[in-house]
Write an enzyme that holds these catalytic residues in place. Sequence first.
Site, PDB file in Angstrom:
ATOM      1  N   PHE A 438       0.823  -1.228   0.000  1.00  0.00           N
ATOM      2  CA  PHE A 438       0.000   0.000   0.000  1.00  0.00           C
ATOM      3  C   PHE A 438       0.853   1.272   0.000  1.00  0.00           C
ATOM      4  CE2 PHE A 438      -1.624  -0.043   4.780  1.00  0.00           C
ATOM      5  CZ  PHE A 438      -0.338   0.018   5.241  1.00  0.00           C
ATOM      6  N   GLU A 439       0.249   2.354  -0.430  1.00  0.00           N
ATOM      7  CA  GLU A 439       0.968   3.604  -0.715  1.00  0.00           C
ATOM      8  C   GLU A 439       2.036   3.411  -1.783  1.00  0.00           C
ATOM      9  OE1 GLU A 439      -0.679   5.792   0.510  1.00  0.00           O
ATOM     10  OE2 GLU A 439      -1.551   4.860   2.275  1.00  0.00           O
TER      11      GLU A 439
END
Lengths: 594, 594
Positions: A438-439
Amino acid sequence: MLDYQAPLRDMQFILDELAGLEGIGELPGCEDASPDLVSAVLEEASKFASGVLAPLNQAGDRQGCRLEGERVITPDGWQDAYDQFRDAGWIGLSLPPVHGGQGLPKLVSTPVWEMWFSANMAFAMLPQLNVGQTEALMIAASEEQKATWLDKIVSGEWAATMNLTEPQAGSDLAATRMRAEPAGEGRYRLFGQKIYISYGEHELTPNIVHLVLARLPDAPPGIKGLSLFLAPKYLLDEHGEPGEQNDIRCISIEHKMGIHGSPTCTLSYGDAGGALGYLVGEPHQGLKTMFVMMNDARFNVGVQGVALGERAYQAALDYARERVQGRDIVTGESGRPIIVHPDVKRMLVSMRARLMAMRGLLYTAASWFDIARHHQQAGVTDKHRRYVDLLMPVAKGWCTEVGNDLCDEAIQVFGGMGFVEETGVAQLFRDARVTTIFEGTTGIQANDLLGRKILREDAATLRELISDIRGTATQLADHQRLADLAEPLGDQVALLDETTDWLLEHKADTANLYAGAVPLLHLLGIACGAWQMARLALAADTRIEKGQGDTDYLRGLVALARFYMATQAPQAHAHAHAVRHAGAVLSRFPERGL
Amino acid sequence: MLDYQAPLRDMQFILDELAGLEGIGELPGCEDASPDLVSAVLEEASKFASGVLAPLNQAGDRQGCRLEGERVITPDGWQDAYDQFRDAGWIGLSLPPVHGGQGLPKLVSTPVWEMWFSANMAFAMLPQLNVGQTEALMIAASEEQKATWLDKIVSGEWAATMNLTEPQAGSDLAATRMRAEPAGEGRYRLFGQKIYISYGEHELTPNIVHLVLARLPDAPPGIKGLSLFLAPKYLLDEHGEPGEQNDIRCISIEHKMGIHGSPTCTLSYGDAGGALGYLVGEPHQGLKTMFVMMNDARFNVGVQGVALGERAYQAALDYARERVQGRDIVTGESGRPIIVHPDVKRMLVSMRARLMAMRGLLYTAASWFDIARHHQQAGVTDKHRRYVDLLMPVAKGWCTEVGNDLCDEAIQVFGGMGFVEETGVAQLFRDARVTTIFEGTTGIQANDLLGRKILREDAATLRELISDIRGTATQLADHQRLADLAEPLGDQVALLDETTDWLLEHKADTANLYAGAVPLLHLLGIACGAWQMARLALAADTRIEKGQGDTDYLRGLVALARFYMATQAPQAHAHAHAVRHAGAVLSRFPERGL
């Protein structure tokens, strides 16, 4: 259940010796960060992390979140912990005093967030969103918007989210479809679906403030057509209090491998006429602002890497000291704990060495961030901004990859007990797995590193950084008791130099270069880790020479640096080799060879 | 839900070209293994794996097992699949014809078991126990015992287990406490608790045959006091049919991170007067026999590594071909699947290269096993037995470590979709995590490799193996189109040589040496993988030269070998460095440095 004790001594050492806390406290606007205050903050955070958040971590994993109709129910204990967290003022630690924050430097908030993530990552993801959203709104929001929203976000009275991903727009935000139609009075109606929204819905706060990327009717295609909107779960009434419910619905939550305590929501906007939102900043300029929030999030995900690794290390160390099994391979003695086995000791030392390397890199990067923001000389702020930009993908990508390795290794120390869920290390391993995704996945970080951060400026900042590392190697050579570390660090410098030359020579061969992006990220991570470990050894040995501090502890730090050079640093060679050779094979790889 | 298609072409290529299937079929007792029959067996197994076992895998994970009183309920579908599996005769594939098996070579059963584990590891663990138990009973059981038990175990009418671990006796079986008291008529009463017993209790078969390590009253302490007992769930009546229930109870099952479909039981023996068991083999000689079963199990766990990696690879490849995201970094084109991104392609090629390297090693080792068992010349059998013994810990340790890496990498290809459970790759990652733990952790394998397999014989067999690898490097140098691979393989040979010299020179420095055991295992795994990839390239290129087969496929194999040499082989250097340097730092590591 796993205990957690913040590694205050390690944190303080790195703050003082590698990240220059004293100097940061002398920057304009950072004067509050006196050594005494910082120690007191870390001490208080440590108590809160161990006493309130850590005990909820396993229960949160087991119970998880559930969707009842459109309501998301978070685990038992979350509400009470959040109320305490908010009331203690932790959310505003590094946020602007003008909106009620304490305005402490990022260098101080970084170890504090490390504690929150170690103690309970799934929980800590919630308040972390308030920090990122504040950073974004401070840059782009109008004064009226700031006045309306920021005090409540900084205090944590209301929660925050970031809404980027759509089913067809994950890593590639250019594919974003969410529509925004003007609705008069500066308002817009939003239509579309957002997925993977952490804490997209819950009842822990009386309102939730969503920042949403969407397209205006006249938007150009691609990423240059994305505008940023603020859309609250409840529209505010005339008193600025949450009133009518907005047209935003949580229609599902994900069944994930880890971070079960953190609801990952699919939000549907505008099923009943349009969700009302407010444009933040200029039309079509939304991505720039969202990147402010995302960059903050990326750094924090890097911190999650070290945080989960630290908790896994503590668990493995405790277990290895208690679990009795096998005979001492040297003395033949039985009844000894498994930490006496060379391979178990190797794993533990290896974990701790990498933790210190990561922490050195992250805290140092946090200090650069503070210097970039607060220093008075443009040349100084510029250099540190460039350093932060260059190493952000490494801080995120490398620290999360290594964090996963550490959680994996902790399971290995536990053996069969690591595979059963009761001991809690399995949860750390599962939770950590999201951090390289994620990110922005490690691949995305690596492309950012190679393309935007290195090639675009012909490696100018990277060359400066390499020169700094070379300086540390020279210091080592001059420091007699650590002269043996000069060669391995010099070796890293040579690898970085050669690899940089090669990258620039092959700049035109895009596919070839990008096939080596992830190995390049690992190479830079390992080399920066070696740099930090060299600095750690220099600082520790200097303290030993001066007779300052606990010699056993300081000698341990020097030994960690030696172990890192003996086992981690040599891996940089294979990555450098892959950078140069993977692409050539791949570009000739037959279509049907997979 | 993930599809699974057995990689029949890859399997067949390795069987034919690397493992010498034709030669194995000419060994006495292996004549049934004609090329046609083997192809037909693989084809049938492939259908069963895809059609019956693979579709149950995810449901088995979700539903898991449950304990109701003392009953263990396996997932829906398990009973029907087991009945079909048993009725089709798959269990006896490589087992003795005298007890109803088909007696095919291990080289043939190895790819078949790879399919079962790919399709549904949690399920396949059950029949695999019958195979191992048969091997053990064939060696140690009396003729009467064989007559009573083996036909039913080979057919799969009854299930089998191995009972080694106790709470205080995990890796160290010397700490085993389970007691066996003579009860007359060649019977014994067993008392104690065994943990981590896979399929220790279930209702899929009308009886379960436990092999149990326990101590007789006059047993010497340590591992030389362990005897082996056969204890059935139901005692046999006068007709040889399951009758009265034995005093063995399942008192709990583990809540594990993976392999949820496989119940992991705690069995309590003798709570109501003693569980009746029969001594198998001589008193106090139980461990030797159990090691036969365990060695078979270890090899099979290595196969699980490649099996889970294969399924993860297939999933990642399918996803990468379907998922549209981002722009082609060279052409700028959008709407292309993610496989066009250099980093995604790198991951897929890297996965496939390692799969072929592992498969080459495992199938070749299986052929050595057959030669050791069936060849008529003592010199030949001896050499191949020693090769099997040397590389068993590598086959288990390295292939499971790499298998975990592949499942991890597959999640990375999936991105966020890899972290949610729906897609099924998260399950593979969780399931795989046990493989580096059970049947001896990687550390235990590495200690076995270093101590029993290398140092004990002053590296005699290892030197022979290195010489064989050097021979392949010479072949490469002579094979003009692959001459570029000679240097990297020669480099592996040099590393192995130098490391072996160093080990023998430092033989006395036990703690130092054992700190490098796991890096040594990785080094040997990577080097053996490079050897197999070189052999693969030679075989493929020879076929291309002769115009035999699908050129694109064959060129793909050669490219995989090149990719392995460019990216995997260089990692051996860092492991070799760690072998030589980790121990020196660790032995001086300050007590309080952790």
